[in-house]
Enzyme design. Structure first.
Site, short mmCIF file in Angstrom:
data_model
loop_
_atom_site.label_atom_id
_atom_site.label_comp_id
_atom_site.label_asym_id
_atom_site.label_seq_id
_atom_site.Cartn_x
_atom_site.Cartn_y
_atom_site.Cartn_z
N ALA A 68 0.85 -1.19 0.00
CA ALA A 68 0.00 0.00 0.00
C ALA A 68 0.89 1.24 0.00
O ALA A 68 1.98 1.22 0.56
CB ALA A 68 -0.88 0.00 1.24
N GLY A 111 1.02 -5.39 0.54
CA GLY A 111 0.02 -5.60 -0.52
C GLY A 111 0.61 -6.20 -1.78
O GLY A 111 -0.12 -6.82 -2.58
N GLU A 114 0.57 -9.78 -1.02
CA GLU A 114 -0.85 -10.18 -1.08
C GLU A 114 -1.33 -10.28 -2.52
O GLU A 114 -2.11 -11.17 -2.87
CB GLU A 114 -1.70 -9.19 -0.29
CG GLU A 114 -1.44 -9.26 1.21
CD GLU A 114 -2.14 -8.17 1.98
OE1 GLU A 114 -1.96 -6.98 1.62
OE2 GLU A 114 -2.86 -8.48 2.94
N GLU A 134 3.70 -5.02 7.69
CA GLU A 134 2.59 -4.27 8.27
C GLU A 134 2.65 -4.06 9.79
O GLU A 134 2.38 -2.96 10.27
CB GLU A 134 1.24 -4.95 7.93
CG GLU A 134 0.74 -4.63 6.52
CD GLU A 134 1.28 -5.59 5.47
OE1 GLU A 134 2.28 -6.28 5.73
OE2 GLU A 134 0.68 -5.65 4.38
N1 COA Z 1 4.43 3.53 -0.11
C1 COA Z 1 4.83 4.75 -0.46
N2 COA Z 1 6.04 5.04 -0.93
C2 COA Z 1 6.90 4.03 -1.05
C3 COA Z 1 6.58 2.71 -0.72
C4 COA Z 1 5.27 2.48 -0.22
N3 COA Z 1 4.86 1.25 0.09
N4 COA Z 1 7.65 1.92 -0.94
C5 COA Z 1 8.61 2.72 -1.42
N5 COA Z 1 8.17 4.00 -1.49
C6 COA Z 1 8.89 5.17 -1.93
C7 COA Z 1 9.91 5.66 -0.90
O1 COA Z 1 9.28 6.46 0.07
C8 COA Z 1 10.85 6.41 -1.78
O2 COA Z 1 10.26 7.65 -2.10
P1 COA Z 1 11.18 8.99 -2.22
O3 COA Z 1 12.12 8.70 -3.35
O4 COA Z 1 10.18 10.04 -2.53
O5 COA Z 1 11.87 9.12 -0.90
C9 COA Z 1 10.87 5.58 -3.06
O6 COA Z 1 9.68 4.83 -3.05
C10 COA Z 1 12.03 4.62 -3.15
O7 COA Z 1 12.03 3.85 -1.95
P2 COA Z 1 13.37 3.46 -1.18
O8 COA Z 1 12.98 3.01 0.18
O9 COA Z 1 14.36 4.57 -1.29
O10 COA Z 1 13.83 2.24 -2.11
P3 COA Z 1 14.69 0.97 -1.73
O11 COA Z 1 14.95 0.28 -3.02
O12 COA Z 1 15.85 1.34 -0.86
O13 COA Z 1 13.73 0.06 -0.82
C11 COA Z 1 11.65 -1.04 -0.29
C12 COA Z 1 12.59 -0.52 -1.40
C13 COA Z 1 10.42 -1.54 -1.02
C14 COA Z 1 12.32 -2.18 0.47
C15 COA Z 1 11.33 0.10 0.69
O14 COA Z 1 10.94 1.23 -0.05
C16 COA Z 1 10.22 -0.22 1.65
O15 COA Z 1 10.45 -0.86 2.68
N6 COA Z 1 8.95 0.26 1.32
C17 COA Z 1 7.83 0.08 2.20
C18 COA Z 1 7.29 -1.31 2.15
C19 COA Z 1 6.11 -1.49 3.08
O16 COA Z 1 6.17 -1.26 4.27
N7 COA Z 1 4.98 -1.93 2.50
C20 COA Z 1 3.80 -2.26 3.25
C21 COA Z 1 2.83 -1.14 3.28
S1 COA Z 1 1.38 -1.64 4.17
#
Ligand code: COA
Length: 260
Positions: A68, A111, A114, A134
């Site tokens: 999400a 998600g 999921e 989550e």
């Molecule tokens: N929602 C919103 N923005 C997200 C996102 C999410 N689920 N996942 C990544 N982004 C955004 C980051 O905020 C970042 O934005 P910015 O460039 O404006 O700062 C951009 O995407 C790149 O993310 P970054 O974390 O720098 O990339 P990464 O390759 O180092 O790591 C992930 C990738 C997916 C491991 C990491 O972004 C992450 O943990 N995301 C959240 C996952 C999560 O908790 N999902 C469950 C939601 S219920």
């Protein structure tokens, strides 16, 4: 609907639905969810009796779908959760008329995991990472994760991953039965297409009925599921495809299916 965050491509009966927000690791915001519904509706409309297979993947080489969109999630209320925005999309994927294959090309978190679980078949690149972050955000997997993972791999691994937030790589996902195959990144598309082609070589109506009946295994008590199976089989027995498929076997030739 004009689509920006979802790209839908078609090659004959194989459709590829790409989550296209690579700069946000393909996070699911409300617009993306609406566009994905719209894309599925287009496939349903266009597929006709000949059928279709949808391959789902993320744009870029970093993420399948990172879950999400947390900036939207931050503002969501209990009423939004009840409206089941993401759960609704994944239910639509699970119940989609035609098979859906997840080609997991990177992070499949929250998600995104999921979404993969809602698909009928999952193939992963060696770079794929699965997990449920989550609880670390103060919420639970709410788009089917607590239900579909437990049904797929059993309670033990489901609880381990959901309660700890630990991530697993493609190899462990394969060993646990989460994915059917693991490929080098550059062979993921071919592997997913291979599954799609094998499905499409079969009777389209039978494939459709088989998905519906097999879904009942996870959705209903046994007697109800057996009833669904019987009804689905009766529909197959009334079809031209059944007459053709069995005749072709007896005549030692390839069946020409029509999907009816
Ligand atoms: N929602 C919103 N923005 C997200 C996102 C999410 N689920 N996942 C990544 N982004 C955004 C980051 O905020 C970042 O934005 P910015 O460039 O404006 O700062 C951009 O995407 C790149 O993310 P970054 O974390 O720098 O990339 P990464 O390759 O180092 O790591 C992930 C990738 C997916 C491991 C990491 O972004 C992450 O943990 N995301 C959240 C996952 C999560 O908790 N999902 C469950 C939601 S219920």
């Amino acid at each position: 609907m004009e689509r920006e965050n979802i790209i839908l491509q078609r090659q004959d009966r194989i459709w590829t639905l790409i989550f296209n927000r690579p700069e946000k690791r393909n996070a699911l915001d409300a617009q993306t969810v609406a566009e994905a519904h719209d894309a599925l509706a287009e496939v349903e409309r266009e597929a006709g009796e000949a059928g279709a297979v949808v391959i789902v993947r993320g744009a870029g080489d970093q993420a399948f779908v990172s879950g999400a969109d947390i900036s939207q999630l931050h503002k969501r209320t209990p009423y939004d959760a009840l409206a089941s925005i993401n759960q609704g999309l994944l239910t639509a994927v699970d119940n989609f008329t035609w098979p859906v294959i997840a080609a997991v090309n990177g992070y499949a978190l929250g998600g995104g995991f999921e979404l993969a679980l809602a698909c009928d078949i999952r193939v992963a690149s060696e770079t794929a990472v699965f997990g449920f972050p989550e609880t670390g955000l103060g919420i639970i997997p709410g788009a089917g994760g607590t239900q579909r993972l437990a049904r797929l791999v059993g309670l033990a691994l489901a609880k381990e991953l959901i309660l700890t937030g630990d991530r697993i790589d493609a190899r462990r996902a394969l060993a646990a039965g989460v994915v059917s195959a693991v490929t080098p990144p550059d062979q993921l598309g071919a592997a997913a297409t291979g599954y799609a082609q094998r499905i499409l070589s079969r009777g389209p109506l039978a494939v459709r009925m088989a998905k519906l009946a097999t879904n009942a295994a996870a959705q209903t008590p046994l007697q109800a599921g057996l009833l669904v199976e019987r009804m689905a089989q009766a529909i197959c027995f009334a079809s031209e495809d059944k007459a053709e498929g069995t005749r072709a076997f007896l005549e030692k030739r390839k069946a020409q299916f029509k999907g009816r």
